[in-house]
Design a protein around this motif. Sequence first.
Motif, short mmCIF file in Angstrom:
data_model
loop_
_atom_site.label_atom_id
_atom_site.label_comp_id
_atom_site.label_asym_id
_atom_site.label_seq_id
_atom_site.Cartn_x
_atom_site.Cartn_y
_atom_site.Cartn_z
N GLY A 18 50.07 36.43 3.79
CA GLY A 18 49.61 35.24 3.09
C GLY A 18 48.50 35.50 2.09
O GLY A 18 47.86 34.56 1.62
N PHE A 19 48.29 36.76 1.76
CA PHE A 19 47.18 37.13 0.87
C PHE A 19 47.35 36.51 -0.52
O PHE A 19 46.40 35.94 -1.06
CB PHE A 19 47.09 38.65 0.76
N ARG A 20 48.55 36.62 -1.11
CA ARG A 20 48.76 36.06 -2.46
C ARG A 20 48.64 34.55 -2.44
O ARG A 20 48.10 33.95 -3.37
CB ARG A 20 50.11 36.51 -3.02
N TRP A 21 49.16 33.90 -1.39
CA TRP A 21 49.05 32.45 -1.29
C TRP A 21 47.58 32.04 -1.23
O TRP A 21 47.15 31.13 -1.92
CB TRP A 21 49.79 31.93 -0.05
N LYS A 22 46.81 32.73 -0.38
CA LYS A 22 45.38 32.44 -0.24
C LYS A 22 44.67 32.67 -1.58
O LYS A 22 43.82 31.88 -2.00
CB LYS A 22 44.77 33.31 0.86
N ALA A 23 45.01 33.76 -2.27
CA ALA A 23 44.40 34.07 -3.56
C ALA A 23 44.69 32.97 -4.58
O ALA A 23 43.78 32.50 -5.26
CB ALA A 23 44.89 35.42 -4.08
N SER A 24 45.95 32.57 -4.68
CA SER A 24 46.30 31.56 -5.69
C SER A 24 45.70 30.20 -5.35
O SER A 24 45.17 29.52 -6.23
CB SER A 24 47.82 31.45 -5.86
N HIS A 25 45.74 29.81 -4.09
CA HIS A 25 45.17 28.53 -3.67
C HIS A 25 43.65 28.49 -3.94
O HIS A 25 43.14 27.52 -4.50
CB HIS A 25 45.46 28.30 -2.19
N THR A 26 42.96 29.55 -3.57
CA THR A 26 41.51 29.61 -3.75
C THR A 26 41.15 29.70 -5.22
O THR A 26 40.21 29.03 -5.69
CB THR A 26 40.91 30.79 -2.97
N ALA A 27 41.88 30.50 -5.99
CA ALA A 27 41.61 30.62 -7.42
C ALA A 27 41.77 29.28 -8.12
O ALA A 27 40.91 28.88 -8.93
CB ALA A 27 42.53 31.67 -8.05
N ARG A 28 42.82 28.56 -7.82
CA ARG A 28 43.04 27.25 -8.44
C ARG A 28 41.92 26.28 -8.06
O ARG A 28 41.45 25.52 -8.90
CB ARG A 28 44.40 26.71 -8.04
N ARG A 29 41.51 26.32 -6.80
CA ARG A 29 40.42 25.44 -6.36
C ARG A 29 39.12 25.73 -7.10
O ARG A 29 38.35 24.83 -7.42
CB ARG A 29 40.22 25.59 -4.84
N GLU A 60 35.15 36.94 -1.88
CA GLU A 60 34.57 36.70 -0.55
C GLU A 60 35.56 35.95 0.35
O GLU A 60 35.72 36.28 1.53
CB GLU A 60 33.27 35.91 -0.67
N ALA A 61 36.24 34.95 -0.20
CA ALA A 61 37.23 34.20 0.58
C ALA A 61 38.36 35.11 1.02
O ALA A 61 38.85 35.00 2.16
CB ALA A 61 37.77 33.03 -0.24
N LEU A 62 38.78 36.03 0.17
CA LEU A 62 39.85 36.96 0.52
C LEU A 62 39.39 37.98 1.56
O LEU A 62 40.16 38.36 2.43
CB LEU A 62 40.38 37.66 -0.73
N GLU A 63 38.15 38.39 1.48
CA GLU A 63 37.61 39.33 2.47
C GLU A 63 37.49 38.68 3.84
O GLU A 63 37.56 39.36 4.86
CB GLU A 63 36.25 39.86 2.02
#
Length: 89
Positions: A18-29, A60-63
Amino acid sequence: MEKVRKHLIFYGYVQGVGFRWKASHTARRLGISGWVRNLPDGSVEMEAEGTERDISDLIEALENHSWGSIESIDEKNIPIHGDYSFDVV
């Protein structure tokens, strides 16, 4: 605040979790534009454009992602593109 664009490669247990999903969701936010994709060697490549602080918050969110783990990150500044969305490619 001045925008920057960073090219990042994340190494570790970063695919299939789910890394890419988390990255895209957080980046958009956070209002970050760019893209993220899996690489054949098991790493994840990203370009992120936004303020230094917002990109730092994204990393940081991804880490702190509970499913995977980042062992290392290659990071370099690249020219700004001026795009407006964040995509999984």
